[in-house]
Design a protein around this motif. Sequence first.
Motif, PDB file in Angstrom:
ATOM      1  N   TYR A 261       1.190  -1.420   0.211  1.00 35.70           N
ATOM      2  CA  TYR A 261      -0.255  -0.119   0.342  1.00 35.70           C
ATOM      3  C   TYR A 261       0.921   1.399  -0.240  1.00 35.70           C
ATOM      4  CZ  TYR A 261       1.158  -0.252   4.618  1.00 35.70           C
ATOM      5  OH  TYR A 261       2.014  -0.556   6.338  1.00 35.70           O
ATOM      6  N   ALA A 262       0.207   2.621  -0.319  1.00 41.58           N
ATOM      7  CA  ALA A 262       0.769   3.553   0.153  1.00 41.58           C
ATOM      8  C   ALA A 262      -0.485   5.050   0.056  1.00 41.58           C
ATOM      9  CB  ALA A 262       1.995   3.533  -1.431  1.00 41.58           C
ATOM     10  N   SER A 263       0.007   5.439   0.079  1.00 42.77           N
ATOM     11  CA  SER A 263      -1.145   6.913   0.876  1.00 42.77           C
ATOM     12  C   SER A 263      -0.530   8.546   0.470  1.00 42.77           C
ATOM     13  CB  SER A 263      -1.853   6.542   1.925  1.00 42.77           C
ATOM     14  OG  SER A 263       0.040   6.977   2.732  1.00 42.77           O
ATOM     15  N   ALA A 264      -1.155   9.229   0.131  1.00 41.90           N
ATOM     16  CA  ALA A 264      -1.406  10.316  -0.248  1.00 41.90           C
ATOM     17  C   ALA A 264      -1.496  11.327   0.692  1.00 41.90           C
ATOM     18  CB  ALA A 264      -0.877  10.882  -1.623  1.00 41.90           C
ATOM     19  N   GLY A 265      -1.589  11.109   1.935  1.00 44.07           N
ATOM     20  CA  GLY A 265      -1.825  13.197   2.626  1.00 44.07           C
ATOM     21  C   GLY A 265      -2.847  12.247   3.354  1.00 44.07           C
ATOM     22  N   HIS A 266      -3.636  11.309   3.247  1.00 44.03           N
ATOM     23  CA  HIS A 266      -5.459  10.274   3.677  1.00 44.03           C
ATOM     24  C   HIS A 266      -4.543   9.615   5.208  1.00 44.03           C
ATOM     25  CE1 HIS A 266      -9.273   9.544   1.605  1.00 44.03           C
ATOM     26  NE2 HIS A 266      -9.248   8.661   2.426  1.00 44.03           N
ATOM     27  N   PRO A 267      -6.456   9.995   5.047  1.00 43.92           N
ATOM     28  CA  PRO A 267      -6.703   9.139   6.730  1.00 43.92           C
ATOM     29  C   PRO A 267      -6.135   7.430   6.393  1.00 43.92           C
ATOM     30  CG  PRO A 267      -7.928  10.086   6.590  1.00 43.92           C
ATOM     31  CD  PRO A 267      -7.618  10.414   4.829  1.00 43.92           C
ATOM     32  N   PRO A 268      -5.237   7.055   8.048  1.00 42.16           N
ATOM     33  CA  PRO A 268      -4.817   5.549   7.510  1.00 42.16           C
ATOM     34  C   PRO A 268      -5.749   4.407   7.679  1.00 42.16           C
ATOM     35  CG  PRO A 268      -4.297   6.352   9.963  1.00 42.16           C
ATOM     36  CD  PRO A 268      -4.767   7.784   8.454  1.00 42.16           C
ATOM     37  N   ALA A 269      -5.583   3.276   6.526  1.00 46.75           N
ATOM     38  CA  ALA A 269      -6.322   1.915   6.795  1.00 46.75           C
ATOM     39  C   ALA A 269      -6.237   1.670   8.098  1.00 46.75           C
ATOM     40  CB  ALA A 269      -6.175   1.765   5.740  1.00 46.75           C
ATOM     41  N   ASP A 275      -7.247 -11.973  17.787  1.00 42.62           N
ATOM     42  CA  ASP A 275      -8.115 -12.741  18.714  1.00 42.62           C
ATOM     43  C   ASP A 275      -8.668 -11.702  18.728  1.00 42.62           C
ATOM     44  OD1 ASP A 275      -9.042 -13.339  22.093  1.00 42.62           O
ATOM     45  OD2 ASP A 275      -9.115 -15.091  20.807  1.00 42.62           O
ATOM     46  N   SER A 276     -10.281 -11.590  19.052  1.00 41.75           N
ATOM     47  CA  SER A 276     -11.461 -11.005  19.889  1.00 41.75           C
ATOM     48  C   SER A 276     -11.571  -9.988  20.355  1.00 41.75           C
ATOM     49  CB  SER A 276     -12.465 -11.937  19.117  1.00 41.75           C
ATOM     50  OG  SER A 276     -13.291 -12.747  20.440  1.00 41.75           O
ATOM     51  N   HIS A 277     -10.875 -10.727  21.685  1.00 41.62           N
ATOM     52  CA  HIS A 277     -10.299 -10.263  23.428  1.00 41.62           C
ATOM     53  C   HIS A 277      -8.716  -9.422  23.231  1.00 41.62           C
ATOM     54  CE1 HIS A 277     -13.778 -12.604  24.306  1.00 41.62           C
ATOM     55  NE2 HIS A 277     -13.219 -14.095  23.996  1.00 41.62           N
ATOM     56  N   LEU A 278      -8.066 -10.145  22.432  1.00 38.55           N
ATOM     57  CA  LEU A 278      -7.133  -8.730  22.357  1.00 38.55           C
ATOM     58  C   LEU A 278      -6.509  -8.098  20.982  1.00 38.55           C
ATOM     59  CD1 LEU A 278      -4.799 -10.536  24.882  1.00 38.55           C
ATOM     60  CD2 LEU A 278      -5.751  -8.299  25.314  1.00 38.55           C
ATOM     61  N   PRO A 279      -7.521  -7.968  20.242  1.00 40.90           N
ATOM     62  CA  PRO A 279      -6.886  -7.258  18.450  1.00 40.90           C
ATOM     63  C   PRO A 279      -6.043  -6.975  18.721  1.00 40.90           C
ATOM     64  CG  PRO A 279      -8.712  -6.448  19.628  1.00 40.90           C
ATOM     65  CD  PRO A 279      -8.538  -7.281  20.764  1.00 40.90           C
ATOM     66  N   GLN A 280      -5.261  -6.853  17.374  1.00 41.70           N
ATOM     67  CA  GLN A 280      -4.260  -6.248  17.231  1.00 41.70           C
ATOM     68  C   GLN A 280      -4.383  -4.754  15.644  1.00 41.70           C
ATOM     69  OE1 GLN A 280      -1.415  -8.821  15.470  1.00 41.70           O
ATOM     70  NE2 GLN A 280      -0.297  -8.964  17.452  1.00 41.70           N
ATOM     71  N   VAL A 281      -4.069  -3.765  16.211  1.00 42.78           N
ATOM     72  CA  VAL A 281      -4.856  -3.270  15.118  1.00 42.78           C
ATOM     73  C   VAL A 281      -3.473  -2.362  14.643  1.00 42.78           C
ATOM     74  CG1 VAL A 281      -6.123  -0.291  15.403  1.00 42.78           C
ATOM     75  CG2 VAL A 281      -6.393  -2.132  17.024  1.00 42.78           C
ATOM     76  N   ASN A 282      -3.822  -2.059  13.625  1.00 45.31           N
ATOM     77  CA  ASN A 282      -2.496  -1.459  12.402  1.00 45.31           C
ATOM     78  C   ASN A 282      -2.873  -0.062  11.659  1.00 45.31           C
ATOM     79  OD1 ASN A 282      -0.411  -2.685  13.876  1.00 45.31           O
ATOM     80  ND2 ASN A 282      -1.317  -4.646  12.216  1.00 45.31           N
ATOM     81  N   LYS A 283      -2.343   1.038  11.673  1.00 42.98           N
ATOM     82  CA  LYS A 283      -2.987   2.151  11.302  1.00 42.98           C
ATOM     83  C   LYS A 283      -1.524   1.665   9.962  1.00 42.98           C
ATOM     84  CE  LYS A 283      -3.694   5.097  15.202  1.00 42.98           C
ATOM     85  NZ  LYS A 283      -3.522   5.672  15.289  1.00 42.98           N
ATOM     86  N   LEU A 284      -2.378   1.791   8.664  1.00 44.36           N
ATOM     87  CA  LEU A 284      -1.296   1.321   7.598  1.00 44.36           C
ATOM     88  C   LEU A 284      -2.077   3.265   6.720  1.00 44.36           C
ATOM     89  CD1 LEU A 284      -2.818  -2.235   5.596  1.00 44.36           C
ATOM     90  CD2 LEU A 284      -1.414  -1.376   7.890  1.00 44.36           C
ATOM     91  N   ASP A 301       6.409   2.932  -1.091  1.00 46.23           N
ATOM     92  CA  ASP A 301       5.159   1.885  -0.633  1.00 46.23           C
ATOM     93  C   ASP A 301       5.431   1.015   1.243  1.00 46.23           C
ATOM     94  OD1 ASP A 301       3.933   0.997  -2.926  1.00 46.23           O
ATOM     95  OD2 ASP A 301       5.262   0.538  -4.209  1.00 46.23           O
ATOM     96  N   ASP A 302       4.713   0.566   1.188  1.00 47.39           N
ATOM     97  CA  ASP A 302       4.920  -0.454   2.465  1.00 47.39           C
ATOM     98  C   ASP A 302       4.396  -1.504   2.661  1.00 47.39           C
ATOM     99  OD1 ASP A 302       6.020  -1.387   4.991  1.00 47.39           O
ATOM    100  OD2 ASP A 302       5.293  -0.073   6.220  1.00 47.39           O
ATOM    101  N   SER A 303       4.599  -2.568   3.252  1.00 48.48           N
ATOM    102  CA  SER A 303       3.342  -3.870   3.496  1.00 48.48           C
ATOM    103  C   SER A 303       3.122  -4.708   4.640  1.00 48.48           C
ATOM    104  CB  SER A 303       4.474  -4.621   1.930  1.00 48.48           C
ATOM    105  OG  SER A 303       5.570  -5.564   2.789  1.00 48.48           O
ATOM    106  N   CYS A 304       2.419  -6.149   4.566  1.00 48.63           N
ATOM    107  CA  CYS A 304       2.404  -6.154   5.915  1.00 48.63           C
ATOM    108  C   CYS A 304       1.886  -7.926   5.530  1.00 48.63           C
ATOM    109  CB  CYS A 304       1.395  -5.462   6.358  1.00 48.63           C
ATOM    110  SG  CYS A 304      -0.169  -4.906   6.128  1.00 48.63           S
ATOM    111  N   ILE A 305       1.437  -8.189   6.134  1.00 51.30           N
ATOM    112  CA  ILE A 305       1.043  -9.726   6.272  1.00 51.30           C
ATOM    113  C   ILE A 305      -0.739  -9.401   6.751  1.00 51.30           C
ATOM    114  CG2 ILE A 305       0.620 -12.302   6.224  1.00 51.30           C
ATOM    115  CD1 ILE A 305       3.099 -11.401   4.449  1.00 51.30           C
TER     116      ILE A 305
END
Length: 378
Positions: A261-269, A275-284, A301-305
Amino acid sequence: MIYKILVIDDDTTIQELLRRVLGKQGYTVTVASNGEEGFKQAKLLQPALIICDWIMPRLTGIEVCRKVKASSDLSTTFFILLTSLGTVQDLVKGLDAGADDFISKPIEINEMKARVRAGLRLHQLSQDLQTQKQLLEAELAEAANYVSSLLPASVTEPVKVESQFIPSRKLGGDCFDYYWLDENYLAVYLLDVAGHGLRAALPSVSVLNLLRSKAIPNLDYYKPSDVLRALNNTYQITSQNDKYFTIWYGVYNLSESQLVYASAGHPPAILISGDSHLPQVNKLRTPGMPIGMFPEATYIDDSCIVEKFSYLYIFSDGVYEIYLSDGEIWGIDNFINLILEYYRYGYCDINKILDYIRKLNCSDVFRDDFSLLKLVFS
């Protein structure tokens, strides 16, 4: 045009005088003997102008004036108060109630004729402005429907994609798309052109058509940073075009579960996984200026699995820049907390998010376009 004039006065002599004088001027004159009857006649006749006595039993001229000005169907009616009261305080009270003009008693006929003519001119101007406003709103609604018709339908597999697009009253510049570049690569993006109205909507549609048709030559559509660089070269701000836009663009590799992904001044995805009890949040998000601002702008560009059953939210700032009843803005952090809470409780319906934000909004319509994409990687 023959204008309708309503005279409201409990004095039959005044009624007859105004009926005759104004009737000779070519106006259609209706009379009422008290405020309650006068307001009912006003709602029925929709007159261009009302001459109303200030002091009357049951309903005073001030009260009639307030009721008329509070009625949307009488918004262009010119209201003249007929009064023998002449102090500054009385005039201020009348103006605060919504009166447009005054005629003093005893009535000076030539002055009254002139004030009526002036009032009718202003009424006609108000009507013309209202007509133009309605035409403009109709054009914006038509443009919003056109933009909506271009947006993609929801898909369910192999990646589930849902969307919500609610155009603001003024129509913003939001647009989004998602489609398979081939059987293994899914492209998805959301853009937001600065400003409102047709001048913002047209560039967004232009970008959508350009990317959907793959009309930019020698461009690797699988590489988000190259796509943003090409768009920046194509849509530079000029003296004729002062619109720039933000965009988030991603390409998902289905076989490798990788998102580039790549962004241009846009809010992060926002990518939520685990797990629903301890979810991980990543701002892309990657650094990059909005498209069109600077020719020399660079994009990376950046990437994630992406884990199985992860949720990806892509949105415009109209989703979280919601004005609350206290005048404060709701904000992106509260939006992230909301989708996190829904993730924990297993709420999968994107409509629940929209319903919640609608209730937060202090107006019946959004100030900016509401654009929200939700991808579920099953």
